[in-house]
Design a protein around this motif. Structure first.
Motif, short mmCIF file in Angstrom:
data_model
loop_
_atom_site.label_atom_id
_atom_site.label_comp_id
_atom_site.label_asym_id
_atom_site.label_seq_id
_atom_site.Cartn_x
_atom_site.Cartn_y
_atom_site.Cartn_z
N TYR A 66 0.84 -1.19 0.00
CA TYR A 66 0.00 0.00 0.00
C TYR A 66 0.88 1.25 0.00
CZ TYR A 66 -3.43 -3.46 1.34
OH TYR A 66 -4.23 -4.57 1.34
N THR A 67 0.53 2.21 -0.83
CA THR A 67 1.24 3.48 -0.90
C THR A 67 0.35 4.57 -0.32
OG1 THR A 67 2.44 2.75 -2.87
CG2 THR A 67 2.41 5.12 -2.43
N VAL A 68 0.91 5.38 0.57
CA VAL A 68 0.16 6.42 1.27
C VAL A 68 0.67 7.80 0.86
CG1 VAL A 68 -0.44 7.36 3.55
CG2 VAL A 68 -0.21 4.88 3.24
N GLU A 69 -0.26 8.68 0.52
CA GLU A 69 0.06 10.09 0.25
C GLU A 69 -1.04 10.93 0.88
OE1 GLU A 69 0.44 10.67 -3.97
OE2 GLU A 69 2.14 9.29 -4.11
N ASN A 70 -0.66 12.00 1.55
CA ASN A 70 -1.63 12.91 2.19
C ASN A 70 -2.61 12.15 3.08
OD1 ASN A 70 -0.51 15.20 0.87
ND2 ASN A 70 -1.64 14.65 -0.97
N ASP A 71 -2.09 11.20 3.87
CA ASP A 71 -2.85 10.44 4.86
C ASP A 71 -3.87 9.47 4.27
OD1 ASP A 71 -1.46 11.87 6.82
OD2 ASP A 71 -3.03 13.39 6.97
N LYS A 72 -3.80 9.19 2.97
CA LYS A 72 -4.74 8.26 2.33
C LYS A 72 -3.98 7.24 1.50
CE LYS A 72 -8.68 10.14 3.60
NZ LYS A 72 -9.64 9.43 4.41
N ILE A 73 -4.56 6.07 1.35
CA ILE A 73 -3.97 5.04 0.50
C ILE A 73 -4.32 5.38 -0.94
CG2 ILE A 73 -3.98 2.59 -0.11
CD1 ILE A 73 -4.73 2.07 2.88
N VAL A 74 -3.28 5.60 -1.75
CA VAL A 74 -3.48 5.99 -3.15
C VAL A 74 -3.28 4.81 -4.09
CG1 VAL A 74 -2.92 8.42 -2.79
CG2 VAL A 74 -1.09 6.81 -3.42
N GLU A 75 -2.60 3.76 -3.61
CA GLU A 75 -2.43 2.56 -4.43
C GLU A 75 -2.33 1.34 -3.54
OE1 GLU A 75 0.33 2.10 -8.03
OE2 GLU A 75 1.32 0.85 -6.51
N GLU A 76 -2.97 0.25 -4.01
CA GLU A 76 -2.77 -1.06 -3.41
C GLU A 76 -2.38 -2.00 -4.53
OE1 GLU A 76 -6.53 -2.19 -1.58
OE2 GLU A 76 -7.33 -2.84 -3.51
N ARG A 77 -1.35 -2.81 -4.26
CA ARG A 77 -0.83 -3.71 -5.28
C ARG A 77 -0.66 -5.07 -4.63
NH1 ARG A 77 2.37 -2.58 -10.16
NH2 ARG A 77 2.01 -0.40 -9.62
N PHE A 78 -1.18 -6.12 -5.25
CA PHE A 78 -1.17 -7.45 -4.67
C PHE A 78 -0.22 -8.39 -5.41
CE2 PHE A 78 -5.19 -5.52 -3.52
CZ PHE A 78 -5.16 -5.67 -2.15
N PHE A 79 0.41 -9.25 -4.63
CA PHE A 79 1.33 -10.25 -5.16
C PHE A 79 0.92 -11.61 -4.62
CE2 PHE A 79 3.46 -6.23 -5.01
CZ PHE A 79 4.25 -6.20 -6.16
N TYR A 80 0.75 -12.57 -5.51
CA TYR A 80 0.43 -13.94 -5.11
C TYR A 80 0.78 -14.89 -6.25
CZ TYR A 80 -3.88 -12.36 -7.45
OH TYR A 80 -4.78 -11.80 -8.34
N PRO A 81 0.89 -16.18 -5.92
CA PRO A 81 1.27 -17.15 -6.96
C PRO A 81 0.23 -17.20 -8.07
CG PRO A 81 1.37 -18.15 -4.77
CD PRO A 81 0.73 -16.80 -4.62
N GLN A 82 0.69 -17.29 -9.29
CA GLN A 82 -0.18 -17.40 -10.46
C GLN A 82 -0.27 -18.86 -10.89
OE1 GLN A 82 -1.65 -14.43 -12.21
NE2 GLN A 82 -1.29 -14.01 -10.05
N GLY A 83 -1.45 -19.23 -11.37
CA GLY A 83 -1.58 -20.56 -11.96
C GLY A 83 -2.36 -21.50 -11.21
#
Length: 117
Positions: free
Chosen positions: A100-117
């Motif tokens: 999660y990336t935070v700017e100005n006290d808010k989450i501006v991006e969430e990026r998920f990583f998990y096994p594919q397939g």
């Protein structure tokens, strides 16, 4: 509000399945990114993310979840998730990491990583 505070409050709300609590930390312009090229692989904006969550809960039976973290560095934090779910009639255990990336006290991006397939 510090990134640490955002991270702690957000992660606690997720662990408690408190949608209002974790959604309060989203920026209106939040971007959500999943691996792959599916229809939910990139959602932009609060409304799109709400639709993504609605789709998940309509199509998934969640039996149990675990949440570890947050792990904070700079303006980002990570959370490790474990899920016991039934999807398309098949029960499975899933693990993923959310960054999660935070700017100005808010989450501006969430990026998920998990096994594919």
């Amino acid at each position: 509000m510090s990134v640490e505070t955002v991270a702690q409050e957000f992660t606690k709300a997720v662990a408690e399945d408190n949608a209002e609590g974790y959604q309060s930390h989203w920026s209106d312009d939040i971007v959500s990114i999943e691996p792959g090229d599916g229809p939910m692989s990139r959602c932009e904006g609060r409304e799109a993310l709400l639709q993504k969550h609605a789709w998940w809960f309509e199509n998934t039976e969640v039996h149990d979840t675990t949440t570890e973290g947050p792990f904070v560095t700079g303006n980002q934090f990570a959370v490790h998730y474990g899920m016991d779910v039934t999807m398309d009639g098949e029960r499975s255990q899933m693990k993923e990491v959310g960054i999660y990336t935070v700017e100005n006290d808010k989450i501006v991006e969430e990026r998920f990583f998990y096994p594919q397939g």
